[in-house]
Design a protein around this motif. Sequence first.
Motif, short mmCIF file in Angstrom:
data_model
loop_
_atom_site.label_atom_id
_atom_site.label_comp_id
_atom_site.label_asym_id
_atom_site.label_seq_id
_atom_site.Cartn_x
_atom_site.Cartn_y
_atom_site.Cartn_z
N ALA A 36 0.93 -1.21 -0.08
CA ALA A 36 0.08 -0.01 -0.04
C ALA A 36 1.10 1.26 -0.05
O ALA A 36 1.87 1.36 0.64
CB ALA A 36 -1.06 0.02 1.24
N ASP A 37 0.58 2.24 -0.71
CA ASP A 37 1.39 3.48 -0.86
C ASP A 37 0.47 4.63 -0.56
O ASP A 37 -0.38 4.90 -1.38
CB ASP A 37 1.72 3.46 -2.48
N GLY A 38 0.74 5.15 0.76
CA GLY A 38 0.09 6.15 1.00
C GLY A 38 0.34 7.52 0.77
O GLY A 38 1.35 7.97 0.08
N SER A 193 5.33 -0.83 -5.07
CA SER A 193 4.77 0.65 -5.21
C SER A 193 5.23 1.22 -6.51
O SER A 193 6.38 0.66 -7.25
CB SER A 193 5.30 1.40 -4.11
N ASP A 194 4.68 2.32 -6.90
CA ASP A 194 5.35 2.97 -8.22
C ASP A 194 6.68 3.62 -8.15
O ASP A 194 7.45 3.64 -9.24
CB ASP A 194 4.23 4.15 -8.52
N GLY A 195 7.05 3.84 -6.82
CA GLY A 195 8.71 4.22 -6.61
C GLY A 195 9.52 3.11 -7.32
O GLY A 195 10.82 3.27 -7.43
N LEU A 196 9.03 1.75 -7.04
CA LEU A 196 9.90 0.68 -7.51
C LEU A 196 9.32 0.34 -9.13
O LEU A 196 10.22 0.21 -10.03
CB LEU A 196 9.65 -0.46 -6.59
N LYS A 232 13.25 8.70 -6.64
CA LYS A 232 13.07 9.70 -5.34
C LYS A 232 11.91 9.20 -4.31
O LYS A 232 11.91 10.18 -3.52
CB LYS A 232 13.06 10.92 -5.81
N ASP A 233 11.18 8.28 -4.95
CA ASP A 233 9.89 8.19 -4.00
C ASP A 233 10.42 7.04 -2.86
O ASP A 233 11.39 6.52 -3.02
CB ASP A 233 8.96 7.49 -4.97
N ASN A 234 9.29 6.66 -2.16
CA ASN A 234 9.54 5.48 -1.47
C ASN A 234 9.59 4.13 -2.26
O ASN A 234 8.75 4.22 -3.16
CB ASN A 234 8.48 5.21 -0.42
CA CA Z 1 4.73 6.16 -4.48
#
Ligand code: CA
Length: 245
Positions: A36-38, A193-196, A232-234
């Motif tokens: 889950a990506d909050g 998550s979209d950061g990956l 640069k995201d989680n």
């Molecule tokens: Ca994200």
Amino acid sequence: MAAFVIHVGSSSAQGKRSNNEDRFVADKDRHVFLVADGMGGQDSGERASGLAAEIIPRVVCDRLNARVDASQAVQQAIEEAHQAIVKEGQHQQSSRRMGTTAVLAVQEKDQVYVAGVGDSPAILVRRDRIEQLTVDHTVADALVRNGTITAEQAKNSPWKNVLYKFLGCAEMTEGAEVRPFTPEAGDRLVLASDGLAGYITHDDLRQGARQFPDPQCWAEHLVQLALQRGSKDNVTCVVVAFDAE
Ligand code: CA
């Protein structure tokens, strides 16, 4: 009896952000896997993804124990988490709305039920074939699906990170779509998550699945790869390995 045994790996990095709003569940005993990506101001993103990670596995297991059909159990769990986040969001002071994506996979007998709301994908790696099992609920992806823009244009679209469906979204009218599949020995399921996901190619997934038979090693490698490539995201993933017994 299913002809596979499950192993799971997981990894999450805060990256360059001031806090980590990603949450994950890698519960081999309850056979529930989730990312889950909050999002939201202050700590409300973490609160939303935390609620999804707490409520969804619990409700899925309760419903399965009550002999509810697995697809319905998944839908009901997502709906319950959504309602809890909407309710919590009403008490928030922050101007930014509180919400979260959720992608989950639940194994029940010889099937795995996958559902996603938002843009955290579930990707199946089967031998050399890569298949995303979830739809990305971004405005840019919706424009690609209806033919307004091309997939190439979507990459630079101002709408590429704008979600029209997520948990906590006041306009979410229809529930989650559940996609069942029958695992085969050797399959790898990646929840991210979209950061990956935004930094990993199909070739990476094909090669990595061969190079890293241990899902924990692969999960850690994928997170490091996304960070090296400038995410640069989680950055978070759960890797579920279906291996021969
Ligand atoms: Ca994200």
